[in-house]
Design a protein around this motif. Structure first.
Motif, PDB file in Angstrom:
ATOM      1  N   THR A  25       4.280  34.343  30.158  1.00 13.83           N
ATOM      2  CA  THR A  25       3.677  33.211  30.653  1.00 13.83           C
ATOM      3  C   THR A  25       5.027  32.179  30.947  1.00 13.83           C
ATOM      4  O   THR A  25       5.036  31.551  31.901  1.00 13.83           O
ATOM      5  CB  THR A  25       2.970  32.476  29.503  1.00 13.83           C
ATOM      6  N   ALA A  26       6.089  32.230  30.044  1.00 17.29           N
ATOM      7  CA  ALA A  26       7.066  31.258  30.400  1.00 17.29           C
ATOM      8  C   ALA A  26       7.957  32.056  31.762  1.00 17.29           C
ATOM      9  O   ALA A  26       8.202  31.167  32.493  1.00 17.29           O
ATOM     10  CB  ALA A  26       8.229  31.450  29.132  1.00 17.29           C
ATOM     11  N   LEU A  27       7.825  33.359  31.564  1.00 16.50           N
ATOM     12  CA  LEU A  27       8.750  33.995  33.049  1.00 16.50           C
ATOM     13  C   LEU A  27       7.802  33.533  34.242  1.00 16.50           C
ATOM     14  O   LEU A  27       8.369  33.145  35.319  1.00 16.50           O
ATOM     15  CB  LEU A  27       8.756  35.274  32.917  1.00 16.50           C
ATOM     16  N   ALA A  28       6.273  33.385  34.317  1.00 19.52           N
ATOM     17  CA  ALA A  28       5.908  32.992  35.327  1.00 19.52           C
ATOM     18  C   ALA A  28       5.935  31.455  35.783  1.00 19.52           C
ATOM     19  O   ALA A  28       5.982  31.248  36.888  1.00 19.52           O
ATOM     20  CB  ALA A  28       4.293  33.228  35.202  1.00 19.52           C
ATOM     21  N   TYR A  29       6.180  30.561  34.764  1.00 23.62           N
ATOM     22  CA  TYR A  29       6.421  29.463  34.949  1.00 23.62           C
ATOM     23  C   TYR A  29       7.944  29.330  35.623  1.00 23.62           C
ATOM     24  O   TYR A  29       8.027  28.244  36.659  1.00 23.62           O
ATOM     25  CB  TYR A  29       6.511  28.440  33.901  1.00 23.62           C
ATOM     26  N   ILE A  30       8.665  29.800  35.248  1.00 23.76           N
ATOM     27  CA  ILE A  30      10.107  29.874  36.066  1.00 23.76           C
ATOM     28  C   ILE A  30       9.781  30.387  37.363  1.00 23.76           C
ATOM     29  O   ILE A  30      10.734  30.027  38.375  1.00 23.76           O
ATOM     30  CB  ILE A  30      11.037  30.729  35.224  1.00 23.76           C
ATOM     31  N   ARG A  31       9.177  31.508  37.499  1.00 28.98           N
ATOM     32  CA  ARG A  31       9.165  31.923  38.788  1.00 28.98           C
ATOM     33  C   ARG A  31       8.425  31.054  40.020  1.00 28.98           C
ATOM     34  O   ARG A  31       8.642  31.203  41.081  1.00 28.98           O
ATOM     35  CB  ARG A  31       8.443  33.466  38.898  1.00 28.98           C
ATOM     36  N   ASN A  32       7.575  30.211  39.365  1.00 32.83           N
ATOM     37  CA  ASN A  32       6.775  29.566  40.220  1.00 32.83           C
ATOM     38  C   ASN A  32       7.222  28.075  40.319  1.00 32.83           C
ATOM     39  O   ASN A  32       6.750  27.043  40.942  1.00 32.83           O
ATOM     40  CB  ASN A  32       5.435  29.327  39.899  1.00 32.83           C
ATOM     41  N   ALA A  33       8.359  27.472  39.519  1.00 32.58           N
ATOM     42  CA  ALA A  33       8.961  26.300  39.463  1.00 32.58           C
ATOM     43  C   ALA A  33       9.591  26.000  40.936  1.00 32.58           C
ATOM     44  O   ALA A  33      10.147  26.599  41.717  1.00 32.58           O
ATOM     45  CB  ALA A  33      10.158  26.209  38.459  1.00 32.58           C
ATOM     46  N   ASP A  34       9.247  24.777  41.379  1.00 30.17           N
ATOM     47  CA  ASP A  34       9.743  24.123  42.276  1.00 30.17           C
ATOM     48  C   ASP A  34      11.228  23.531  42.117  1.00 30.17           C
ATOM     49  O   ASP A  34      12.178  23.463  42.926  1.00 30.17           O
ATOM     50  CB  ASP A  34       9.099  23.150  43.065  1.00 30.17           C
TER      51      ASP A  34
END
Length: 434
Positions: A25-34
């Motif tokens: 979950t944390a890695l997905a937030y980083i990958r999708n961060a603007d």
């Protein structure tokens, strides 16, 4: 987390193995961060996982700009992630950001603290340990009796009050400097320490059991944490009314000391609190100031004595007392006083002929609700003190004490009177607590 916020800024804890330390979950937030905000090292660790189009802000040396970057991203309806180290709520950025913004604007995804990892490496239970950060401005090596502004002051107090400590270090406040603090405080035999370097890195190294003397002479990698634990029981000293004989004094039979009974009443009239700042003017053997420091464990005592021989005696009593919140100065008041923090309580045991001036200075500097207590054995000093206090329109009263102690005479006992002492107690009538 308030689920009503549609676009919170996510603060994600990262360890030094980068993406391997993160949940999916944390890695997905980083990958999708603007917008991605972090320190130089942390941004580099996750550079391959960020969007090519993501705006990256390096907060190194720019911490004050972080709330603005977050607010700007939220206003533009962009997803924003702040990369923190370990647990963002353990001496991390999250509490500060919550103050600058609001907790509803944030979602925190913590990681393991490096302190937890270090404890795991050596099997040290940490639930009762005191966490101390010395990641502060470099104030140099610790000197016994340093004032509260020193960067290692909190640590010097903590090692007196706790059996286990977990320390976040800094480039200046290294494990070796911490070990030298223990040696300076006479705790070289009382503690053992472990140093964990470069945790989760290929060159990770853990020194599991060092003495302060060993660690004081070693060099360590810049990225490290320190664990301390007592190898000797923590002392449990008497806090009030120690026997006069337990203090070093002038000899023979010239003990420059506030006697036990007078000392106890003087300390009571000072109305001390756990965090009081206390001045001891004319410290003599140091008995009043040292017992005040025992009582005010979260506060500090500044003491001054003009006689060099008495300073040496007070220093010896300081070493025996096992406290780190006491600073002793050699000089004649009012020298030094301008550099001391404003007091909550002041004791004058000797004035060196400067009594009226000292009273004026003290009443000007006392914090609201503060107390001044003076001990006199001569009528002349008593008269000078009360006249000065009346002139300054202070609130004051006088208490006379005369103790008598039993002494053997043949197979019986008689009472031997001590000299009478006058305690003059004063405060500024317009400086009371609301």
């Amino acid at each position: 987390m308030n689920s009503q916020d549609p676009n919170p800024c996510r603060i994600i804890g990262v360890l030094d193995d980068g993406a391997a330390s993160l949940s999916a979950t944390a890695l997905a937030y980083i990958r999708n961060a603007d917008v991605l905000i972090g320190g130089t090292r942390t941004l580099a660790l996750l550079a391959h996982h960020a969007r090519d189009t993501a705006v990256q802000h390096d907060l190194t040396g720019a911490l004050a700009q972080v709330p603005g970057w977050i607010a700007q991203a939220r206003e533009a309806d962009q997803s924003c992630v702040v990369l923190a180290t370990g647990d963002p709520l353990c001496h991390g950025i999250a509490p500060w950001l919550a103050q600058q913004l609001c907790i509803e604007a944030l979602e925190i995804l913590p990681n393991l603290s490096t302190l937890q990892l270090a404890c795991a490496r050596i099997g040290l239970a940490w639930q009762e340990a005191k966490i101390v950060s010395v990641h502060s401005k470099d104030a140099g090596e610790w000197q016994r009796g340093s004032l509260p502004g020193h960067g290692l002051y909190a640590l010097a107090q903590a090692v007196r009050a706790h059996d286990r400590l977990l320390l976040l270090t800094s480039p200046a406040n290294t494990p070796a400097r911490i070990a030298r603090l223990l040696l300076a405080e006479g705790l070289g035999e009382a503690f053992q320490l472990a140093v964990a370097e470069n945790l989760l890195q290929p060159d990770e190294r853990v020194y599991a059991q060092l003495t302060p003397a060993e660690a004081a002479a070693m060099d360590f990698a810049p990225l490290n944490v320190v664990l301390l634990w007592r190898s000797q029981p923590r002392p449990n000293p008497v806090l009030l009314g120690r026997p006069d004989s337990s203090y070093q004094q002038r000899q023979p039979d010239k003990g420059l000391i506030t006697k036990q009974e007078v000392r106890a009443v003087s300390l009571a009239r000072l109305q001390l609190r756990a965090d009081s700042v206390v001045w001891d003017i004319g410290a003599g053997s140091g008995s009043v100031g040292l017992e005040a420091a025992q009582l005010c464990r979260q506060g500090h005592v500044c003491a001054i004595e003009k006689n060099a021989a008495d300073v040496a005696i007070a220093q010896a009593n300081h070493s025996a007392a096992g406290i780190s919140n006491y600073s002793l100065f050699h000089g004649k008041a009012p020298e030094q006083l301008e550099h001391w923090p404003d007091p909550d309580a002041v004791f004058i045991g000797g004035s060196g002929g400067e009594l009226p001036q000292l009273i004026r200075i003290v009443l000007q500097r006392l914090r609201p609700g503060g107390r001044l207590v003076m001990n006199f054995v001569t009528l002349e000093n008593l008269a000078t003190a009360t006249a000065t206090l009346s002139e300054l329109q202070a609130d004051w009263d006088v208490l006379q004490l005369q103790a008598a102690r039993s002494k053997p005479i043949l197979h019986m006992h008689r009472m031997a009177a001590e000299n009478p002492v006058w305690l003059v107690c004063a405060r500024q009538h317009n400086k009371e607590h609301p």
